[in-house]
Design a protein around this motif. Structure first.
Motif, PDB file in Angstrom:
ATOM      1  N   UNK A  51      10.247  10.553  -6.700  1.00 17.66           N
ATOM      2  CA  UNK A  51       8.988   9.862  -6.452  1.00 17.66           C
ATOM      3  C   UNK A  51       8.498  10.050  -5.014  1.00 17.66           C
ATOM      4  N   UNK A  76       1.040  13.859  -2.931  1.00 18.81           N
ATOM      5  CA  UNK A  76      -0.270  13.300  -3.297  1.00 18.81           C
ATOM      6  C   UNK A  76      -1.125  13.060  -2.061  1.00 18.81           C
ATOM      7  N   UNK A  77      -0.506  12.969  -0.891  1.00 21.32           N
ATOM      8  CA  UNK A  77      -1.260  12.860   0.365  1.00 21.32           C
ATOM      9  C   UNK A  77      -1.514  14.226   0.998  1.00 21.32           C
ATOM     10  N   UNK A  92       6.627  13.204  -4.751  1.00 27.04           N
ATOM     11  CA  UNK A  92       5.313  13.038  -5.383  1.00 27.04           C
ATOM     12  C   UNK A  92       4.353  12.296  -4.459  1.00 27.04           C
ATOM     13  N   UNK A  93       4.866  11.265  -3.789  1.00 23.47           N
ATOM     14  CA  UNK A  93       4.000  10.478  -2.900  1.00 23.47           C
ATOM     15  C   UNK A  93       3.505  11.352  -1.752  1.00 23.47           C
ATOM     16  N   UNK A 146      -5.879   2.250  10.114  1.00 23.40           N
ATOM     17  CA  UNK A 146      -5.661   1.681   8.778  1.00 23.40           C
ATOM     18  C   UNK A 146      -5.489   0.168   8.794  1.00 23.40           C
ATOM     19  N   UNK A 178      10.869  -5.887  -9.115  1.00 20.26           N
ATOM     20  CA  UNK A 178       9.684  -6.476  -9.741  1.00 20.26           C
ATOM     21  C   UNK A 178       8.830  -7.227  -8.726  1.00 20.26           C
ATOM     22  N   UNK A 179       9.406  -7.575  -7.578  1.00 21.57           N
ATOM     23  CA  UNK A 179       8.641  -8.343  -6.589  1.00 21.57           C
ATOM     24  C   UNK A 179       7.718  -7.476  -5.741  1.00 21.57           C
ATOM     25  N   UNK A 180       7.963  -6.180  -5.684  1.00 25.87           N
ATOM     26  CA  UNK A 180       7.131  -5.238  -4.898  1.00 25.87           C
ATOM     27  C   UNK A 180       7.068  -5.639  -3.425  1.00 25.87           C
ATOM     28  N   UNK A 212      -6.815  -2.477   6.165  1.00 29.37           N
ATOM     29  CA  UNK A 212      -6.242  -2.717   4.841  1.00 29.37           C
ATOM     30  C   UNK A 212      -5.558  -4.086   4.798  1.00 29.37           C
ATOM     31  N   UNK A 213      -5.787  -4.797   3.695  1.00 29.58           N
ATOM     32  CA  UNK A 213      -5.019  -6.014   3.469  1.00 29.58           C
ATOM     33  C   UNK A 213      -3.660  -5.624   2.917  1.00 29.58           C
ATOM     34  N   UNK A 214      -2.665  -6.451   3.187  1.00 29.67           N
ATOM     35  CA  UNK A 214      -1.366  -6.223   2.573  1.00 29.67           C
ATOM     36  C   UNK A 214      -1.511  -6.355   1.067  1.00 29.67           C
ATOM     37  N   UNK A 215      -0.802  -5.506   0.336  1.00 32.57           N
ATOM     38  CA  UNK A 215      -0.854  -5.595  -1.118  1.00 32.57           C
ATOM     39  C   UNK A 215       0.037  -6.723  -1.645  1.00 32.57           C
TER      40      UNK A 215
END
Lengths: 292, 292
Positions: A4, A11-12, A7-8, A134, A114-116, A137-140
């Protein structure tokens, strides 16, 4: 490596190269030869090999960083809470005086994916660049989750949870290692890199391929993760399941390994103590059934 | 427009242009002239003007989409739950047969922005491209939050909450409009676009500038959001607070407006019914004190 991640970065728009490891960690000569400016490593516990980057190699990596003004190192310390044995080794970020180490960690292994919840510690110069480019940006991560996590950390409950959970996981690891050592397949098994993190590597002395053993494992009720699944060819293409399997245990060794033994990434994050005997028995059956 | 949107697109390397609005919505000729392939609009309730894109303009936008094979429209329906009066207008996504409308929504206005819950509905072709190129990303929303939200939606509690909350917000809006209409500053005030969403626009007939009124507002305890803060110059540079202020109410009108009246974006998301009289009185005092 961890697919992954590639891939990340891809993708950038990054040109991603895979660099082999040796026993001490990432191969510095190969890193130099790759022409990379940014290296992403997991020095505490490389996935999937489980290897811990040696202190010597850590200083060599800092030396590599010092060799170019735009070189950066991402220290991905995804399971730092789970050093099971041996002396702790300082993180690269803690001994970096160049300000070129980006430290990232996660609560996925300690609290649950699951908590991300994850975090990034940027050196001051990069933190300023991040804020400028950047910072809007708000924290997700939701504020409620952030507050809960902050309370958990401040109260000491997080540290207590990690200590308890590490002990529990160590017991599962110990039980699994003992069960494998006592199993009829024991003469064919060797355990690698079991001192840190929540997985170890199991190598199998056999003429069978990883794919054959994994298929037999499934029949006996255990899903095995073949090491070749995480291998990446020199041209950056991920290992082909069919072709990769055919090669392993027969001809060429995987990058970073001297032999062609089939290997499996044994993750015991979610393994219950009760399931250990069944897991070990299924594995032994799969190995013996396919042994050649 | 909403400044954070421009920042997000710019951070991904897009060449961002701002296109003026008229009363019906985004100016199609100006959109054509901009050379853009992707348009991001808020047709239900444009921020900051509050304008609702007319049905006619919606079909013109779909016509614009049909005029190029790589044209896409992002329909940002950030406060779609809060149509306060008038007939509902179909979303562009619901009448798009080209598969070029990307519908995005959020629970930030209905449940709270602290939860970081939003969604995107891609047309099938783009959904397949998304899966292929970016499908390896995990959702940034924790699974617990996702399950809670799913239960809220399935049980009907979300719909009930939104209905209750919309009624409550409508009462606050009505109370605020009534208080402004009854205030000594009423002859100088006109309300624009109060039928939808959680903000309206207040225009002030005065020789004062937005900055002067906003400063007076602060002295009286109300923080006003000057419209010029959201204006963007033709060259894409954000409006300069100092320069923007100096111009407004004196010389050139803001893009999309025919007059030079000072205007304020009146968000009533967080306004309590109890605070309405105080808010109205402070605003009236600020307007009258600076009136010229």
């Amino acid at each position: 490596g961890y697919p992954r991640l590639s891939s990340i970065y891809a993708s950038y728009g990054f040109d991603v190269r895979h660099v082999p490891l040796d026993a001490g960690g990432i191969d510095i000569d190969a890193l130099d030869a790759s022409g990379a400016d940014i290296v992403h490593i997991m020095p505490s516990h490389q996935f999937p090999t489980g290897r811990v980057t040696s202190v010597t190699r850590r200083y060599e990596l800092l030396g590599w960083l010092a060799g170019g003004s735009e070189r950066y190192l991402v220290e991905d310390d995804y399971d730092n809470e789970f050093r099971m044995a041996g002396r702790p080794i300082p993180s690269l970020a803690s001994i970096d005086v160049l300000g070129r180490v980006i430290y990232i960690g996660t609560f996925s292994k300690s609290l649950g994916s699951a908590l991300r919840l994850a975090y990034m510690v940027l050196p001051p110069v990069l933190a300023a660049r991040y804020d400028a480019a950047l910072g809007f940006y708000s924290s997700t991560v939701g504020v409620v989750d952030q507050i809960c996590l902050a309370r958990l950390l401040e109260s000491g409950d997080y540290a207590r949870h990690v200590n308890r959970y590490r002990t529990q996981r160590r017991q599962v690891r110990d039980a699994l290692l003992a069960a494998l050592a006592a199993s009829p397949a024991a003469p064919r098994l060797s355990v690698e890199e079991a001192d840190s993190g929540l997985h170890f590597v199991l190598a199998v002395r056999t003429g069978a391929t990883e794919a054959q053993i994994a298929r037999a494992g499934l029949r006996h009720g255990v899903r095995l993760a073949p090491m070749s699944r995480y291998a990446t060819a020199d041209d950056g293409a991920p290992w082909d399941d069919a072709a990769g399997y055919a090669g392993v245990g027969a001809s060429a060794p995987l990058p970073g390994y001297a032999d062609t033994m089939p290997r499996f990434v044994m993750q015991y994050d979610g393994l219950s103590p009760e399931a250990v005997p069944r897991c070990s028995a299924a594995l032994a059956a799969a190995v013996l059934e396919t042994a050649r």
